[in-house]
Design a protein around this motif. Structure first.
Motif, short mmCIF file in Angstrom:
data_model
loop_
_atom_site.label_atom_id
_atom_site.label_comp_id
_atom_site.label_asym_id
_atom_site.label_seq_id
_atom_site.Cartn_x
_atom_site.Cartn_y
_atom_site.Cartn_z
N TYR A 32 0.96 -1.10 -0.16
CA TYR A 32 -0.16 0.00 -0.22
C TYR A 32 0.82 1.26 0.09
CZ TYR A 32 -4.41 -2.53 1.50
OH TYR A 32 -5.33 -3.44 1.39
N TYR A 34 0.75 4.96 1.83
CA TYR A 34 0.20 5.54 2.94
C TYR A 34 0.90 7.11 2.96
CZ TYR A 34 -2.05 1.62 5.60
OH TYR A 34 -2.78 0.78 5.73
N TYR A 36 1.40 10.09 5.75
CA TYR A 36 1.03 10.85 7.15
C TYR A 36 1.79 12.01 7.08
CZ TYR A 36 -0.24 6.44 9.56
OH TYR A 36 -0.89 5.28 10.04
N ARG A 91 3.78 0.18 2.62
CA ARG A 91 3.70 -0.83 3.65
C ARG A 91 3.27 -2.15 2.81
NH1 ARG A 91 -0.12 -3.26 6.65
NH2 ARG A 91 -1.93 -2.12 5.77
N VAL A 93 1.10 -5.22 2.86
CA VAL A 93 -0.32 -5.65 3.08
C VAL A 93 -0.22 -6.42 4.52
CG1 VAL A 93 -2.27 -7.19 2.66
CG2 VAL A 93 -1.17 -5.76 0.90
N ASP A 94 0.56 -7.64 4.64
CA ASP A 94 0.35 -8.40 6.10
C ASP A 94 1.55 -7.93 7.01
OD1 ASP A 94 2.09 -11.23 4.56
OD2 ASP A 94 2.60 -9.02 4.76
N ASP A 95 1.94 -6.56 6.86
CA ASP A 95 2.96 -6.12 7.77
C ASP A 95 2.43 -5.01 8.75
OD1 ASP A 95 6.42 -5.24 7.62
OD2 ASP A 95 5.14 -5.52 9.36
N TYR A 96 2.59 -5.04 10.14
CA TYR A 96 2.09 -3.88 10.78
C TYR A 96 3.03 -2.58 10.77
CZ TYR A 96 -1.19 -6.86 13.12
OH TYR A 96 -2.18 -7.69 13.63
N LYS A 97 4.36 -2.84 10.18
CA LYS A 97 5.47 -1.89 10.26
C LYS A 97 5.01 -0.62 9.31
CE LYS A 97 9.52 -3.28 9.30
NZ LYS A 97 10.90 -4.08 9.47
N THR B 31 -3.59 -3.32 18.72
CA THR B 31 -2.05 -3.29 18.39
C THR B 31 -1.57 -1.85 19.03
OG1 THR B 31 -2.47 -4.66 16.37
CG2 THR B 31 -0.38 -3.64 16.56
N TYR B 33 2.25 0.33 19.57
CA TYR B 33 3.72 0.49 18.83
C TYR B 33 4.58 1.45 19.87
CZ TYR B 33 0.78 -0.93 14.71
OH TYR B 33 0.04 -1.40 13.85
N ASN B 50 0.55 -6.76 19.84
CA ASN B 50 -0.95 -7.05 19.26
C ASN B 50 -1.35 -8.17 20.34
OD1 ASN B 50 -2.67 -9.29 17.67
ND2 ASN B 50 -2.90 -7.13 16.85
N ILE B 55 4.99 -8.42 18.35
CA ILE B 55 4.96 -9.12 17.12
C ILE B 55 6.11 -8.18 16.31
CG2 ILE B 55 2.46 -9.73 16.95
CD1 ILE B 55 2.04 -6.96 15.63
N ILE B 56 6.69 -7.08 16.89
CA ILE B 56 7.82 -6.55 15.96
C ILE B 56 8.88 -6.10 17.07
CG2 ILE B 56 8.34 -4.40 14.81
CD1 ILE B 56 5.63 -4.07 13.59
N ASP B 96 -6.70 -4.04 14.77
CA ASP B 96 -6.29 -5.13 14.31
C ASP B 96 -6.60 -5.45 12.77
OD1 ASP B 96 -5.93 -8.67 15.22
OD2 ASP B 96 -4.59 -7.29 13.75
N LEU B 98 -5.36 -5.36 9.22
CA LEU B 98 -4.07 -5.03 8.41
C LEU B 98 -4.40 -4.31 7.01
CD1 LEU B 98 -1.63 -8.17 8.94
CD2 LEU B 98 -1.25 -5.78 9.60
N ASN B 101 -4.69 -0.37 8.85
CA ASN B 101 -3.61 -0.17 9.88
C ASN B 101 -3.35 1.19 9.83
OD1 ASN B 101 -0.44 -0.58 9.84
ND2 ASN B 101 -1.55 -1.35 11.33
#
Lengths: 110, 114
Positions: A32, A34, A36, A91, A93-97, B31, B33, B50, B55-56, B96, B98, B101
């Motif tokens: 994606y 993003y 900010y 980012r 898709v399956d990563d929170y970071k 979640t 951070y 989470n 998780i990180i 939660d 993704l 997010n």
């Protein structure tokens, strides 16, 4: 390890549209885009995100090129309160970071 | 107000001390951070939890230990503080999901190590 390239700074006039470019030429199909922003001395604030279609919300519009290698954030009517550092982030898709780069310092002038 | 809050806002301490920064969110997010923003203004993720599970965990010295007593809280404890730990630390939270997010950030804690 930011995957985006943005201009270091830009000025825009109050009341005019501000167009913020971002290059993400190595973007993958599962990533994606993003945006900010961080107003001085505050925490970052989410603006908008998209995968491949253009998106619009109450804050801004996101235009993603057809090849997805670049995008533009549009603030339709910039105000002095929009002065901030704007971050374009890619980012997975399956990563929170979220990986923040240097961003673009946008100064809105009266 | 619904928000992400951090305490303290400012923290000045001596090298070698141990300190904690607290974060709470009342957004019902799953979640949370911790980010560090150094003097050059680069914002780097440190940890994420989470549902109280780590998780990180980025390459952060083990002097930094996050603790999540429940979903609404994520505290950061720092042992043996060093000059290079001086920075602004931001807490954030997200639902939660993704696919979206969207992360909500707190106001930051400015840590100064003397």
């Amino acid at each position: 390890d930011a995957k985006t390239t943005q201009p270091t700074s830009m000025d825009c006039a109050e009341g005019r549209a501000a167009n913020l470019p971002c290059n993400h030429s190595t973007i993958s199909g599962n990533e994606y885009v993003y945006w900010y922003r961080q107003i001085h001395s505050q925490g970052p604030q989410y603006i908008i995100h998209g995968l491949k279609n253009n998106e619009t919300n109450e804050m801004a519009s996101l235009i993603i090129t057809e090849d997805r290698k670049s995008s533009t954030l549009i603030l339709p009517h910039a105000t002095l309160r929009d002065t901030a550092v704007y971050y374009c982030i890619v980012r997975v898709v399956d990563d929170y970071k979220l990986s923040f780069g240097a961003g673009t310092t946008v100064t809105v002038r009266a | 107000d619904t928000a992400v809050s951090q305490t303290p806002k400012y923290l000045v301490t001596q090298m070698g001390n141990d300190k904690s920064i607290k974060c709470e969110q009342n957004l019902g997010h799953d979640t949370m951070y911790w980010y560090k923003q150094d003097s050059k203004k680069f914002l780097k993720i440190m940890f994420s939890y989470n549902n109280k599970e780590l998780i990180i965990n980025e390459t952060v010295p083990n002097r930094f230990s996050p603790k999540s007593p429940d979903k609404a809280h994520l505290n950061l404890h720092i042992n043996s503080l060093e000059l290079g730990d001086s920075a602004v630390y931001f807490c954030a939270s997200s639902q939660d999901t993704l696919a979206v997010n969207e992360q909500f950030f707190g106001p930051g804690t400015r840590l100064t190590v003397l």
